[in-house]
Design a protein around this motif. Structure first.
Motif, PDB file in Angstrom:
ATOM      1  N   THR A  59       0.860  -1.178   0.000  1.00 53.94           N
ATOM      2  CA  THR A  59       0.000   0.000   0.000  1.00 53.94           C
ATOM      3  C   THR A  59       0.900   1.233   0.000  1.00 53.94           C
ATOM      4  O   THR A  59       2.106   1.139   0.269  1.00 53.94           O
ATOM      5  CB  THR A  59      -0.891   0.027   1.250  1.00 53.94           C
ATOM      6  OG1 THR A  59      -0.057   0.153   2.424  1.00 53.94           O
ATOM      7  CG2 THR A  59      -1.706  -1.258   1.353  1.00 53.94           C
ATOM      8  N   TRP A  60       0.311   2.404  -0.262  1.00 52.87           N
ATOM      9  CA  TRP A  60       1.150   3.603  -0.265  1.00 52.87           C
ATOM     10  C   TRP A  60       1.744   3.870   1.112  1.00 52.87           C
ATOM     11  O   TRP A  60       2.886   4.346   1.218  1.00 52.87           O
ATOM     12  CB  TRP A  60       0.353   4.812  -0.759  1.00 52.87           C
ATOM     13  CG  TRP A  60      -0.598   5.415   0.244  1.00 52.87           C
ATOM     14  CD1 TRP A  60      -1.917   5.158   0.393  1.00 52.87           C
ATOM     15  CD2 TRP A  60      -0.267   6.395   1.242  1.00 52.87           C
ATOM     16  NE1 TRP A  60      -2.450   5.913   1.419  1.00 52.87           N
ATOM     17  CE2 TRP A  60      -1.462   6.681   1.953  1.00 52.87           C
ATOM     18  CE3 TRP A  60       0.905   7.053   1.609  1.00 52.87           C
ATOM     19  CZ2 TRP A  60      -1.503   7.597   3.003  1.00 52.87           C
ATOM     20  CZ3 TRP A  60       0.862   7.964   2.656  1.00 52.87           C
ATOM     21  CH2 TRP A  60      -0.332   8.227   3.348  1.00 52.87           C
ATOM     22  N   LYS A  61       1.010   3.519   2.164  1.00 49.94           N
ATOM     23  CA  LYS A  61       1.532   3.712   3.525  1.00 49.94           C
ATOM     24  C   LYS A  61       2.708   2.775   3.787  1.00 49.94           C
ATOM     25  O   LYS A  61       3.732   3.182   4.365  1.00 49.94           O
ATOM     26  CB  LYS A  61       0.432   3.490   4.549  1.00 49.94           C
ATOM     27  CG  LYS A  61      -0.657   4.552   4.547  1.00 49.94           C
ATOM     28  CD  LYS A  61      -1.714   4.271   5.604  1.00 49.94           C
ATOM     29  CE  LYS A  61      -2.807   5.326   5.575  1.00 49.94           C
ATOM     30  NZ  LYS A  61      -3.877   5.040   6.582  1.00 49.94           N
ATOM     31  N   GLY A  62       2.570   1.518   3.371  1.00 52.70           N
ATOM     32  CA  GLY A  62       3.670   0.575   3.530  1.00 52.70           C
ATOM     33  C   GLY A  62       4.903   1.004   2.755  1.00 52.70           C
ATOM     34  O   GLY A  62       6.038   0.862   3.230  1.00 52.70           O
ATOM     35  N   TYR A  63       4.676   1.531   1.552  1.00 48.96           N
ATOM     36  CA  TYR A  63       5.781   2.001   0.719  1.00 48.96           C
ATOM     37  C   TYR A  63       6.484   3.177   1.403  1.00 48.96           C
ATOM     38  O   TYR A  63       7.716   3.231   1.471  1.00 48.96           O
ATOM     39  CB  TYR A  63       5.239   2.423  -0.643  1.00 48.96           C
ATOM     40  CG  TYR A  63       6.253   2.373  -1.764  1.00 48.96           C
ATOM     41  CD1 TYR A  63       6.310   1.294  -2.626  1.00 48.96           C
ATOM     42  CD2 TYR A  63       7.151   3.418  -1.957  1.00 48.96           C
ATOM     43  CE1 TYR A  63       7.225   1.239  -3.665  1.00 48.96           C
ATOM     44  CE2 TYR A  63       8.069   3.382  -2.985  1.00 48.96           C
ATOM     45  CZ  TYR A  63       8.114   2.293  -3.837  1.00 48.96           C
ATOM     46  OH  TYR A  63       9.029   2.254  -4.845  1.00 48.96           O
ATOM     47  N   ALA A  64       5.693   4.116   1.925  1.00 51.41           N
ATOM     48  CA  ALA A  64       6.259   5.298   2.581  1.00 51.41           C
ATOM     49  C   ALA A  64       7.031   4.908   3.834  1.00 51.41           C
ATOM     50  O   ALA A  64       8.128   5.434   4.091  1.00 51.41           O
ATOM     51  CB  ALA A  64       5.149   6.284   2.929  1.00 51.41           C
ATOM     52  N   ILE A  65       6.496   3.976   4.633  1.00 52.05           N
ATOM     53  CA  ILE A  65       7.184   3.545   5.853  1.00 52.05           C
ATOM     54  C   ILE A  65       8.498   2.844   5.518  1.00 52.05           C
ATOM     55  O   ILE A  65       9.526   3.048   6.176  1.00 52.05           O
ATOM     56  CB  ILE A  65       6.263   2.633   6.689  1.00 52.05           C
ATOM     57  CG1 ILE A  65       5.096   3.448   7.261  1.00 52.05           C
ATOM     58  CG2 ILE A  65       7.042   1.962   7.813  1.00 52.05           C
ATOM     59  CD1 ILE A  65       4.018   2.600   7.911  1.00 52.05           C
ATOM     60  N   SER A  66       8.489   2.014   4.485  1.00 50.40           N
ATOM     61  CA  SER A  66       9.721   1.322   4.058  1.00 50.40           C
ATOM     62  C   SER A  66      10.764   2.327   3.583  1.00 50.40           C
ATOM     63  O   SER A  66      11.956   2.207   3.910  1.00 50.40           O
ATOM     64  CB  SER A  66       9.388   0.330   2.946  1.00 50.40           C
ATOM     65  OG  SER A  66       8.454  -0.630   3.373  1.00 50.40           O
ATOM     66  N   ASN A  71      15.846   5.087   5.004  1.00 48.68           N
ATOM     67  CA  ASN A  71      16.591   6.344   5.098  1.00 48.68           C
ATOM     68  C   ASN A  71      17.082   6.606   6.520  1.00 48.68           C
ATOM     69  O   ASN A  71      18.199   7.082   6.728  1.00 48.68           O
ATOM     70  CB  ASN A  71      15.726   7.498   4.618  1.00 48.68           C
ATOM     71  CG  ASN A  71      15.637   7.606   3.102  1.00 48.68           C
ATOM     72  OD1 ASN A  71      15.414   8.661   2.543  1.00 48.68           O
ATOM     73  ND2 ASN A  71      15.812   6.484   2.414  1.00 48.68           N
ATOM     74  N   ILE A  72      16.251   6.312   7.509  1.00 47.92           N
ATOM     75  CA  ILE A  72      16.633   6.547   8.910  1.00 47.92           C
ATOM     76  C   ILE A  72      17.835   5.684   9.297  1.00 47.92           C
ATOM     77  O   ILE A  72      18.781   6.148   9.950  1.00 47.92           O
ATOM     78  CB  ILE A  72      15.440   6.275   9.844  1.00 47.92           C
ATOM     79  CG1 ILE A  72      14.381   7.368   9.670  1.00 47.92           C
ATOM     80  CG2 ILE A  72      15.897   6.214  11.308  1.00 47.92           C
ATOM     81  CD1 ILE A  72      13.067   7.072  10.371  1.00 47.92           C
ATOM     82  N   VAL A  73      17.826   4.413   8.921  1.00 47.59           N
ATOM     83  CA  VAL A  73      18.941   3.518   9.238  1.00 47.59           C
ATOM     84  C   VAL A  73      20.232   4.013   8.591  1.00 47.59           C
ATOM     85  O   VAL A  73      21.303   4.048   9.226  1.00 47.59           O
ATOM     86  CB  VAL A  73      18.619   2.079   8.784  1.00 47.59           C
ATOM     87  CG1 VAL A  73      19.846   1.189   8.893  1.00 47.59           C
ATOM     88  CG2 VAL A  73      17.476   1.512   9.606  1.00 47.59           C
ATOM     89  N   LEU A  74      20.170   4.419   7.331  1.00 45.89           N
ATOM     90  CA  LEU A  74      21.351   4.903   6.631  1.00 45.89           C
ATOM     91  C   LEU A  74      21.886   6.186   7.259  1.00 45.89           C
ATOM     92  O   LEU A  74      23.097   6.387   7.358  1.00 45.89           O
ATOM     93  CB  LEU A  74      21.019   5.121   5.155  1.00 45.89           C
ATOM     94  CG  LEU A  74      20.714   3.854   4.352  1.00 45.89           C
ATOM     95  CD1 LEU A  74      20.215   4.218   2.954  1.00 45.89           C
ATOM     96  CD2 LEU A  74      21.939   2.960   4.248  1.00 45.89           C
TER      97      LEU A  74
END
Length: 558
Positions: A59-66, A71-74
């Motif tokens: 879903t768009w929400k799942g895509y955005a969270i991924s 990005n946060i981990v990097l």
């Protein structure tokens, strides 16, 4: 001859758009293609190691969270590496750890594909940091933006899902950026760009003194810097430095490297929409805006500085201040326009020395934030304006607006309004704040109208995730590092999340059959409407502040 040079590069670009756009479609359509034979085995190994055996649509929400989670981990790893670089390997010059506010600014800058540099690369970073942080984030931030653009295109063109972020992310790197970066690196090395892990050279000058000359893995960073529309240079002088950009030939290669992929995305979009005219319509609008603003810069720089001309000094060669003789005005103007239109941020001349009218071009291209754009940003923003244009036309004729066979309703327009309004807000509000405190005003090197432009340019570049700057501004302070870091975060993620939500909303709508009253969006009339929409919104939001900066400076000089 200058116009001939510019026209030749544009013609080469036009010849590349269709084959590159077709290749991008085959990469992201998730349909079997020849690229699977070359890259499929390698990618399956990556997916197996990372536990992504079943890559179902999100879903768009799942895509955005991924997207955000990756990005946060990097960012976290990159922050640690820069703070501890003095104790890490591959540091032959003994470079110490980076100061914390500068580290915050740097990791945010490179993760948001901005690459705003408040440091000088050859003295502020070790070789390990240049490769493990800077070069790595150039690949991953570009791949992240590319993935979001493809997800948005899938959403508005009626695919079943917006796709799987991790699959798109891996494909962007393995099938696009890595092969192209390897090719461009080899070409640049052949054209005398350094690629070595040796420490700085110690040489004896003609006067008998000693001098250190910085070298390093320059070519590999230079290739992805432009292919990923990143812009962060190995050296502080960026692509004006002869080791990064030694000749007119390397200059053209770098221009095409940062321009070809963004310019090919509209054609890819046309293939997804099963209407190539749609893609060419978007491309035509982008190119029209680009040529108009490029023409302004080239005219202003060839006309020279009015103050110098008034002194009776021969300025027939135009304004060469801040430009490299090996490039001249034509290739400098083209580079200036492309690097800001494609939100790359690399420079082969100092934008702080542009004539007042000439500086309007990079400012406007970043303020409009949709003329080609970086990895996917330009296409997404231009499609956003296309949907807005359809909505306004629907209101005028009393019809429910439709785009690609789907109705545009209140939810989509609210999200688009957020994406449109956040851009001027995070430019104009911080610019005003900088003039209200000595922390901001103290960094300005020119007290006149040019100083206004310096501050405006810094926040415009940050909000547009471009990264170029008016380098007369002393911006390596806690105030500028933190404030521009926040602007870069908002400029990147607010609009991306809003547009993913639009894609998610559009994908749930049932197609509406085309009728005789359907407003066509694949002809010349709509191209004109699209250009008009972009210019009107841009003028309403930014014209007053542009008048206070470069326009006022131009009138004062005259």
């Amino acid at each position: 001859m200058g116009i001939v040079q510019i026209a030749a590069v544009i013609v080469i670009l036009l010849l590349l758009v269709k084959p590159v756009g077709t290749y991008l479609y085959h990469v992201f359509s998730n349909e079997p293609s020849r690229t699977d034979r070359i890259f499929g085995g390698f990618e399956r190994g990556i997916f197996k190691l990372s536990g992504l055996k079943n890559r179902e649509g999100m879903t768009w929400k799942g895509y955005a969270i991924s997207f955000l989670g990756t990005n946060i981990v990097l960012v976290a790893f990159s922050y640690l590496f820069l703070r501890l670089q003095g104790a890490l390997p591959m540091n032959p010059n003994g470079t110490g750890g980076m100061e914390q506010s500068l580290t915050f600014n740097t990791v945010i800058s490179f993760m948001t594909n901005t690459n705003l540099q408040h440091y000088s690369g050859e003295t502020g970073l070790s070789y390990f940091s240049q490769m493990a942080v800077i070069t790595m984030m150039m690949f991953t931030s570009a791949a992240s933006g590319f993935s979001v653009a493809v997800a948005f295109v899938r959403g508005i063109t009626g695919r079943d899902t917006v796709g799987n972020f991790f699959e798109d992310f891996v494909k962007s790197i393995t099938r696009i950026f890595l092969p192209l970066a390897l090719l461009v690196t080899l070409v640049l090395v052949a054209l005398q760009v350094p690629q070595t892990l040796q420490p700085s050279l110690h040489v004896t000058t003609l006067e008998g003194g000693s001098q250190q000359i910085a070298i390093g893995p320059v070519a590999s960073l230079e290739s992805i810097k432009h292919l990923g529309t990143n812009g962060g240079g190995f050296f502080g002088a960026n692509s004006a430095h002869p080791f990064e950009n030694p000749s007119p030939l390397t200059n053209v290669i770098e221009i095409l490297s940062m321009w070809t992929l963004p310019a090919s995305l509209p054609y890819m979009y046309g293939l997804f929409a099963k209407n190539k005219r749609q893609g060419w319509m978007i491309f035509s609008a982008m190119m029209t805006l680009f040529v108009l603003l490029l023409g302004l810069n080239y005219y202003a720089e060839t006309a020279g500085n009015p103050a110098i001309n008034a002194m009776g000094i021969d300025a027939s060669q135009g304004s060469m201040e801040g430009k490299e003789v090996r490039f001249g005005i034509a290739q400098s103007s083209l580079f200036t326009a492309v690097t800001t239109a494609a939100t790359t941020g690399s420079v082969n001349n100092m934008h702080d020395t542009l004539t007042p009218l000439g500086s309007i071009t990079p400012l406007s291209l970043m303020m409009l934030n949709n003329v080609f754009g970086g990895k996917g940003v330009g296409l997404v923003n231009m499609l956003m304006y296309a949907i807005l244009g359809v909505f306004l036309c629907g209101l005028m004729v009393g019809r429910t607006p439709e785009f690609l066979g789907r109705k545009i309703e209140a939810r989509e327009m609210k999200l688009i309004a957020i994406a449109i309004l956040i851009h001027p807000l995070i430019i104009l509000a911080p610019t005003a704040a900088a003039f209200l405190t000595e922390l901001g005003k103290g960094s300005i090197s020119n007290p006149g109208f040019h100083g206004m432009t310096q501050v405006l340019y810094e926040f415009t570049s940050s909000a547009a995730n471009n990264g170029s700057g008016f380098e007369g501004l002393a911006d390596n302070t806690t105030f500028w590092n933190v404030l521009t870091g926040i602007v870069m975060l908002l400029g990147r993620y607010v609009s991306i999340i809003a547009m993913l939500a639009v894609a998610g909303s559009m994908i749930r709508k049932k197609p509406v059959p085309e009728t005789i009253g359907t407003f066509r969006t694949d002809n010349g009339l709509f191209t004109g409407i699209l250009i008009g929409t972009v210019l009107i919104i841009g003028a309403l939001t930014f014209l007053p502040v542009v008048v206070l900066g470069p326009v006022a400076e131009y009138l004062t000089l005259r």
